[in-house]
Design an enzyme around this catalytic site. Structure first.
Site, PDB file in Angstrom:
ATOM      1  N   ASP A   9      -1.720   4.342  -2.830  1.00 25.06           N
ATOM      2  CA  ASP A   9      -1.083   5.086  -1.758  1.00 25.06           C
ATOM      3  C   ASP A   9       0.345   4.554  -1.624  1.00 25.06           C
ATOM      4  OD1 ASP A   9      -0.850   6.643   0.741  1.00 25.06           O
ATOM      5  OD2 ASP A   9      -0.900   4.662   1.697  1.00 25.06           O
ATOM      6  N   ASP A  11       2.957   5.446   1.400  1.00 26.47           N
ATOM      7  CA  ASP A  11       3.404   5.151   2.759  1.00 26.47           C
ATOM      8  C   ASP A  11       2.464   4.186   3.474  1.00 26.47           C
ATOM      9  OD1 ASP A  11       5.770   6.680   2.827  1.00 26.47           O
ATOM     10  OD2 ASP A  11       4.598   8.512   3.039  1.00 26.47           O
TER      11      ASP A  11
END
Length: 230
Positions: A9, A11
């Site tokens: 991932d 953010d």
């Protein structure tokens, strides 16, 4: 278990979205002549998070989220604005932000040295995420970047991971690990797809969701330590 493919991932895991959002919002609000910028931010941030949660739960579409969040913000303060235009201006500013968390590059260097294949797996808008990755200097670390807008499906849908697997040579679920901070997107997504997960939880939040991470860490060093014993 031996892993080969690490899906990251972006953010709140590698990219500092809060810092990027703060700068981009400030630039947008200044452009719109807002005097009390902090009040607008205080309303926008939780409202925006709520909209993204609604998107994960399929209560709204990505287009609804993008095109209405800024008009909703201004409407809260009694001002009517063109949400589509504001979205374009915000995206312009946000795409220029490349803030990363301390140690992120060193982490990715270490993982590549250990022979892992790194991939980014992010929910987001293509122009924003590609722009921020370019600004951050993280883009070269990834064999490929998978963005929900391009895949036309998003975490936590199993289809998101199925489409990723179709584009990685030699892909197998058993050799894949999803690493991220979001229980409802990253960890639940891994659960839905039958892929092991690492919950990056530096703030030691309690798991109040149905998502079940395979492993939990609170630092980049803990991630290296975890993989060292797998």
């Amino acid at each position: 278990m031996t892993y080969k493919f690490l899906l990251f991932d972006l953010d709140h895991t590698l990219l500092d979205f809060d810092a990027a959002e703060d700068v981009a919002l400030t630039q947008l609000l200044k452009e719109e002549g807002v005097a009390d910028i902090q009040s607008y931010k205080d309303y926008y941030v939780p409202m925006n998070k709520s909209l993204w949660k609604d998107l994960e739960e399929k209560k709204i579409t990505k287009q609804e989220l993008v095109n209405t969040r800024f008009s909703k913000m201004f409407s809260h303060f009694g001002i009517e604005k063109d949400g589509v235009y504001l979205a374009e201006r915000y995206q312009f500013y946000l795409a220029q932000q490349g803030q990363v968390f301390y140690g992120a590059m060193e982490l990715l260097d270490s993982l590549i040295d250990r022979g892992y294949e790194l991939y980014a797996a992010t929910n987001g808008i293509t122009t924003i995420q590609t722009g921020r990755l370019a600004q951050s200097g993280l883009a070269p670390y990834f064999n490929q970047v998978f963005i929900s807008e391009q895949l036309q499906t998003q975490k936590p849908d199993a289809l998101f991971y199925k489409k990723i697997g179709q584009q990685i040579a030699g892909f197998s679920k058993e050799k894949t690990l999803m690493i991220g901070d979001s229980l409802t997107a990253d960890i639940q997504g891994g659960n839905n797809a039958g892929i092991d997960t690492i919950w990056y939880n530096p703030h030691h939040l309690k798991n109040k969701s149905l998502a079940q991470p395979t492993y939990e860490i609170d630092s980049y060093q803990a991630l290296l330590d975890c993989l060292g014993f797998l």
